[in-house]
Motif scaffolding. Structure first.
Motif, PDB file in Angstrom:
ATOM      1  N   CYS A 162       9.233 -23.173  -5.712  1.00 36.99           N
ATOM      2  CA  CYS A 162      10.259 -23.406  -4.691  1.00 36.99           C
ATOM      3  C   CYS A 162      11.650 -23.132  -5.244  1.00 36.99           C
ATOM      4  O   CYS A 162      12.479 -22.484  -4.588  1.00 36.99           O
ATOM      5  CB  CYS A 162      10.169 -24.841  -4.174  1.00 36.99           C
ATOM      6  N   ARG A 163      11.920 -23.626  -6.458  1.00 41.97           N
ATOM      7  CA  ARG A 163      13.245 -23.426  -7.046  1.00 41.97           C
ATOM      8  C   ARG A 163      13.495 -21.959  -7.372  1.00 41.97           C
ATOM      9  O   ARG A 163      14.589 -21.443  -7.174  1.00 41.97           O
ATOM     10  CB  ARG A 163      13.380 -24.295  -8.302  1.00 41.97           C
TER      11      ARG A 163
ATOM     12  N   LEU B 125      13.666 -21.621  -1.843  1.00 46.09           N
ATOM     13  CA  LEU B 125      13.139 -21.982  -0.528  1.00 46.09           C
ATOM     14  C   LEU B 125      12.703 -23.437  -0.521  1.00 46.09           C
ATOM     15  O   LEU B 125      12.438 -24.035  -1.572  1.00 46.09           O
ATOM     16  CB  LEU B 125      11.945 -21.087  -0.166  1.00 46.09           C
ATOM     17  N   SER B 126      12.612 -24.020   0.693  1.00 42.22           N
ATOM     18  CA  SER B 126      12.214 -25.422   0.825  1.00 42.22           C
ATOM     19  C   SER B 126      10.738 -25.585   0.526  1.00 42.22           C
ATOM     20  O   SER B 126       9.938 -24.640   0.625  1.00 42.22           O
ATOM     21  CB  SER B 126      12.515 -25.924   2.240  1.00 42.22           C
ATOM     22  N   ARG B 127      10.364 -26.805   0.177  1.00 36.25           N
ATOM     23  CA  ARG B 127       8.959 -27.108  -0.097  1.00 36.25           C
ATOM     24  C   ARG B 127       8.107 -26.898   1.150  1.00 36.25           C
ATOM     25  O   ARG B 127       6.947 -26.478   1.066  1.00 36.25           O
ATOM     26  CB  ARG B 127       8.835 -28.557  -0.597  1.00 36.25           C
ATOM     27  N   SER B 128       8.683 -27.216   2.344  1.00 38.60           N
ATOM     28  CA  SER B 128       7.902 -27.061   3.569  1.00 38.60           C
ATOM     29  C   SER B 128       7.592 -25.587   3.841  1.00 38.60           C
ATOM     30  O   SER B 128       6.488 -25.248   4.287  1.00 38.60           O
ATOM     31  CB  SER B 128       8.649 -27.679   4.750  1.00 38.60           C
ATOM     32  N   THR B 129       8.559 -24.700   3.556  1.00 37.47           N
ATOM     33  CA  THR B 129       8.325 -23.266   3.776  1.00 37.47           C
ATOM     34  C   THR B 129       7.258 -22.727   2.833  1.00 37.47           C
ATOM     35  O   THR B 129       6.316 -22.045   3.248  1.00 37.47           O
ATOM     36  CB  THR B 129       9.635 -22.475   3.581  1.00 37.47           C
ATOM     37  N   VAL B 130       7.394 -23.034   1.558  1.00 41.20           N
ATOM     38  CA  VAL B 130       6.404 -22.565   0.583  1.00 41.20           C
ATOM     39  C   VAL B 130       5.041 -23.198   0.869  1.00 41.20           C
ATOM     40  O   VAL B 130       4.002 -22.547   0.768  1.00 41.20           O
ATOM     41  CB  VAL B 130       6.869 -22.878  -0.851  1.00 41.20           C
TER      42      VAL B 130
END
Length: 239
Positions: free
Chosen positions: A12-13, A17-22
């Motif tokens: 994610c980092r 991107l956000s955790r929800s997207t990944v």
């Protein structure tokens, strides 16, 4: 990166991107459904069957703070619980934040205002835990405990009173002059414009055997030595 077993958080980092997207890329709709299930289980009122908060003392304390200096905003996309604490009492700010985390919150923010700090937390489930919320000022609408709240407040009256007095109360030293002598004694005061919230305070004091009297319509006083000593067991001065 996933095939190389790079940790989820690092992916994610690295991608920004956000955790929800990944998570959606990895698991599709399962990620969203699992997050919803986790939130429902964390909220004791949404669990099946519904249960009381795990830390009932922290909940009783937070309810007292909410009835005094807190409010719940439900018009936003995600409801937010805010409790305003004076800058003069840093210990109170810490205790308020700890109570939110113990009851439901995963994250708590502090928003600096003029002379006070807004301790706040966002969650879709705060309205589940505070059915007293509603439009307008608290003293302009009925405030009653729900059937599931009453036994908890009865069993944790000390924590509930601690929250009430930490928000709208104080412990002061009274000075009385009689002739040439000056007498000083401690006294608790609680002020609130809501007759219903005042009634809840009175009922909790009665259950704990604490003598009180009304100084005026919106102010309650605890001044007898044994009553003050009883309140000192679970309230004491702010810090």
């Amino acid at each position: 990166m996933r095939a190389e077993e790079v940790p989820f958080g690092e992916i994610c980092r690295a991608l920004g991107l956000s955790r929800s997207t990944v998570g959606h890329w990895f698991y599709g709709e399962r990620a969203r459904h699992r997050a919803e299930l986790d939130a429902d289980v964390r909220c004791p009122r949404c669990a099946r069957p519904a249960r009381d908060p795990d830390d009932q003392g922290a909940y009783a304390y937070l309810l007292g703070l909410y009835l005094g200096d807190g409010h719940l905003v439900t018009r936003a996309k995600v409801p937010v619980l805010r409790v305003y604490c004076a800058d003069a009492w840093p210990g109170l700010i810490e205790e308020c934040e700890a109570a939110m985390l113990a009851v439901l919150a995963k994250n708590v923010q502090r928003v600096q205002k003029t002379g006070c700090v807004g301790v706040q937390s966002y969650s879709n489930h705060w309205p589940c835990l505070f059915p007293q919320h509603g439009p307008g000022h608290k003293h302009e609408r009925p405030i009653y405990l729900a059937a599931w709240q009453q036994p908890m407040i009865d069993a944790n009256g000390g924590s509930f009173l601690r929250g009430l007095f930490h928000s709208d109360g104080c412990r002061v030293s009274n000075r009385i002059t009689r002739g040439q002598k000056v007498y000083t004694y401690p006294r608790y005061c609680f002020s609130n414009e809501s007759a219903d919230i005042m009634r809840l305070c009175q009922q909790s004091l009665d259950r704990l055997g604490v003598n009180w009297r009304m100084c005026r319509r919106n102010m309650l006083s605890v001044a007898r030595r044994e009553a003050v000593a009883r309140l000192d067991e679970f309230i004491g001065p702010k810090w």
